[in-house]
Design a protein around this motif. Structure first.
Motif: not given
Lengths: 90, 90, 90, 90, 90
Positions: A11-18, B45-50, B68-74, B83-84
């Motif tokens: 469960w998570a409230t903070k997640r990637n919108p995808r 080692v993971a990119a994070d934007d959360l 795809n976590a960073e950009e759709a269909c990139s 981190i998703v």
């Protein structure tokens, strides 16, 4: 693909919108050697749309296979693992 | 995807220009067997934007899922792990 | 690709529709060190269209290689592992 | 991506022509558990264009991430691993 | 990519037609820690077009990198591992 057993849900409230609306399950990998079957310790987080339940034996696909489980030829799915089968017997 | 815990951030002055502006975190994989949960030793080692913080339990996606976590269909994202999700409970 | 030995077949009534009609086999990875060959414990689930039998030594391909085993340039195959060869000798 | 330390360079006269001119380094993976950091034993061969030196702590990207390190959206790069960052501190 | 040593060749009469004419070799992964180098036990099956011989130290590429070793931008190659370099020295 690997064979595993469902441990529970994440469960998570903070997640990637995808990932919005996705059901993510924890699946323990099951390995097997001369001494029989056991859990390897490795746990994967997999998307589920087969309504798998805790304790179910399942098959998990990875990578583009997992993305195709959600949508044909989809190239923008974020998930990299998906439950593609609930095992009846072997 | 895997479940892990954030250990800290990686700093660098010399990096591929495609990583400019990215926040990269060290995440320790968490495994689980009959004896309970523990860190496997494996660190990714993971990119994070959360805005994950040290000690947070997180879900990390790999490969094209991470891109795809960073950009759709990139297709030109360099990072292979992201981190998703920050886990609330399981 | 890895070398393995066929353990058996997986049966399921509940599966992703993209797996319909597929024959899925459990394959135990075979490793080898100074002490000789042995099963590593790792088990993969692989699609089979070579009619491999229990006990056969096989080669398993993964990822897009496995998808190409089923269909040239296919981008919408769900399976991420396939038996691509039955080994006669080495 | 993984964190590692550079062990040395690989030299070869016989190589796939697509690797011509590439600098390939041996990088030892560094893992970390309750007992601290240590080399896991796993060694990867990674392309380098950041002039990493023996003993440097580096971040290695894999798969299409590694190909993108060399060229944006490149689909014909042979290398599957690349050094994308030299670590200053964590 | 990984560093390994060639163990031998795999022979088969029953194989996916996309593997026709391919030379497939068994390659043992070589790892390295404080105690020195050793075979990890892991064995991969890799396509070879560099005429590697038993005992040769080689570099093996995986995934789309391996497919590109065979043909530029090829999307329909079945193999997921290829020998891309025979090592002279390190």
């Amino acid at each position: 693909m690997i064979r595993g057993v469902v441990l529970g849900q994440v469960w998570a409230t903070k997640r990637n919108p995808r990932l919005a609306g996705k059901r993510l399950l924890l699946v323990a990998e099951v390995v097997e050697d001369a001494a029989g079957r056991r859990r390897s310790g490795r746990v994967v987080v997999a998307a589920d749309d087969l309504d798998a339940r805790v304790g179910d034996a399942v098959v998990v696909a990875f990578g583009s296979g997992a993305r195709n489980a959600e949508e044909a030829c989809s190239r923008d799915v974020l998930s990299d693992a998906a439950i593609v089968q609930i095992i009846d017997s072997e």
